[in-house]
Enzyme design. Structure first.
Site, PDB file in Angstrom:
ATOM      1  N   SER A 174       0.755  -1.191   0.021  1.00  0.00           N
ATOM      2  CA  SER A 174       0.031  -0.046  -0.066  1.00  0.00           C
ATOM      3  C   SER A 174       0.719   1.233  -0.027  1.00  0.00           C
ATOM      4  O   SER A 174       1.495   1.561  -0.764  1.00  0.00           O
ATOM      5  CB  SER A 174      -1.043  -0.076   1.094  1.00  0.00           C
ATOM      6  N   THR A 175       0.815   2.150   0.905  1.00  0.00           N
ATOM      7  CA  THR A 175       1.713   3.383   0.934  1.00  0.00           C
ATOM      8  C   THR A 175       3.205   3.112   1.144  1.00  0.00           C
ATOM      9  O   THR A 175       3.512   2.206   1.665  1.00  0.00           O
ATOM     10  CB  THR A 175       1.467   4.090   2.525  1.00  0.00           C
ATOM     11  N   HIS A 200      -2.582  -0.882  -3.407  1.00  0.00           N
ATOM     12  CA  HIS A 200      -3.662  -0.170  -3.333  1.00  0.00           C
ATOM     13  C   HIS A 200      -3.394   1.125  -3.939  1.00  0.00           C
ATOM     14  O   HIS A 200      -2.369   2.144  -3.492  1.00  0.00           O
ATOM     15  CB  HIS A 200      -3.885   0.171  -1.573  1.00  0.00           C
ATOM     16  N   MET A 293      -0.061   1.236   5.153  1.00  0.00           N
ATOM     17  CA  MET A 293      -0.855   1.218   6.355  1.00  0.00           C
ATOM     18  C   MET A 293      -1.956   0.115   6.501  1.00  0.00           C
ATOM     19  O   MET A 293      -2.271  -0.434   5.445  1.00  0.00           O
ATOM     20  CB  MET A 293      -1.382   2.523   6.322  1.00  0.00           C
ATOM     21  N   ASP A 296      -4.394  -5.099   5.912  1.00  0.00           N
ATOM     22  CA  ASP A 296      -4.972  -5.907   4.575  1.00  0.00           C
ATOM     23  C   ASP A 296      -3.575  -6.766   4.278  1.00  0.00           C
ATOM     24  O   ASP A 296      -2.467  -6.363   4.304  1.00  0.00           O
ATOM     25  CB  ASP A 296      -4.995  -5.037   3.455  1.00  0.00           C
TER      26      ASP A 296
END
Length: 357
Positions: A174-175, A200, A293, A296
């Site tokens: 993600s991030t 993401h 973050m 998931d």
């Protein structure tokens, strides 16, 4: 709002245009589940106010006085990683500014070219609210206290070898993941195993991201299509706004690209991909959870480990945000913890037939 209703999403706006701040606030506060808790005309003033009341989501312009938005975004991510939407006239899909913003950790981008057109506000409102909701879903989770994790710096991938010639690598992030994925994929040879990726990322931007990676890598990288076959030398990226899961077809693997509800507040979800790899690939898979973050992918990685897959978490030092790997480590999903710089060699080592059991 009932006693059981969720707390509203707290938003802070940083933009040097008073009109933009006013319009964004009006649009957001029409929705009871969103509340603008503050705003600032430039980043230096913003950081003082943020430290007094930190938001769930930050909306940030790129062109501002005293400090540009990208520099400020990097400062925010270093101090307290916060889901951030870049709202700028410079953020059309495919531009260098979009690439830099995503690399710096932005949860999404939003083009404000129509803000001066009152007749376009209704469409603008829908896009803006969706962007804020998407960003809020990436907020860090609070993990229960536990014993410190002892990191292992040596990865014995040979113990996870396959008896089948077909191996598959699943990556979830993600991030900070856009930069991490670029680092890994650019270092893989054409004969690397097939790779499936969930990053993401907002809808519309995954195709551009995949095309850019494809132009930089020896392997082929592209946005996944429904029923694409996974094969050596190919990396498939889940489209923004859709889930991707793995299926077996005879001796081969395919991907299914499907709509459906968000899982762990995300679509695509890393857990959806990892759980499907556990079911259909078992010990033929390598699962790697990387910077991001939230949580998931952690339980999906655990399912992969329980089915005999090799499972790896990126280490804290090389993560932009340690949330997803940290949760995977906490629940025992990751067999190994590794630096980002080691992951390309790990993938190649996993693919080497000499490492079969």
């Amino acid at each position: 709002m009932s006693a059981h209703a969720k707390e509203p999403i707290r938003v802070f706006i940083v933009d040097d245009s008073a009109l933009v701040r006013q319009v964004l606030t009006q649009l957001l506060e029409k929705h009871t589940h969103i509340r603008v808790i503050g705003m600032a005309a430039d980043p230096l003033y913003a950081i003082e106010k943020l430290r007094k009341a930190w938001p769930d989501v930050l909306i940030l312009d790129l062109e501002m006085p005293r400090m540009d938005g990208l520099t400020f975004l990097r400062q925010v991510m270093a101090e307290r990683a916060t889901p951030t939407i870049i709202c700028s006239s410079l953020t059309e899909p495919g531009t260098a500014c979009v690439e830099q913003a995503l690399k710096a950790g932005a949860a999404g981008v939003f083009t404000k070219a129509k803000l001066g057109l009152r007749k376009g506000l209704e469409a603008l409102e829908d896009e803006l609210v969706r962007s804020v909701e998407h960003a809020a879903r990436q907020a860090p989770v609070r993990l229960p206290a536990g014993k410190p994790v002892e990191e292992k710096k040596t990865v014995a991938v040979a113990t996870c070898g396959l008896k089948s010639p077909e191996r598959i690598v699943t990556l979830g992030c993600s991030t900070g993941g856009t930069l991490a994925l670029e680092y890994i994929l650019r270092r893989l040879p054409e004969n690397c195993p097939g790779i499936v990726i969930v990053q993401h990322m907002p809808e519309k931007f995954t195709a551009d991201f995949a095309r850019r990676l494809n132009s930089l890598c020896q392997i082929e990288v592209r946005e996944a299509r429904h029923l694409d076959r996974v094969h050596s030398g190919l990396a498939l990226l889940a489209p923004g706004g859709l889930h991707m899961q793995l299926k077996r077809s005879g001796a081969h693997f395919l991907v299914e690209v499907l709509d459906g509800p968000a899982v762990n507040r995300h679509k695509p979800s890393v857990d959806v991909l990892f759980r499907s790899a556990a079911r259909h690939a078992g010990n033929q898979a390598l699962g790697v959870i990387m910077t991001g973050m939230g949580d998931d992918g952690a339980r999906g990685l655990l399912a992969m480990r329980e089915q005999g897959a090799c499972t790896v978490a990126q280490d804290e030092a090389s993560c932009v945000v340690f949330g997803m790997p940290k949760e995977a480590i906490r629940i025992g999903a990751a067999q190994h913890i590794e630096l980002l710089q080691r992951l390309p060699a790990l993938i190649c080592h996993f693919a080497d037939p000499a490492n079969q059991q």
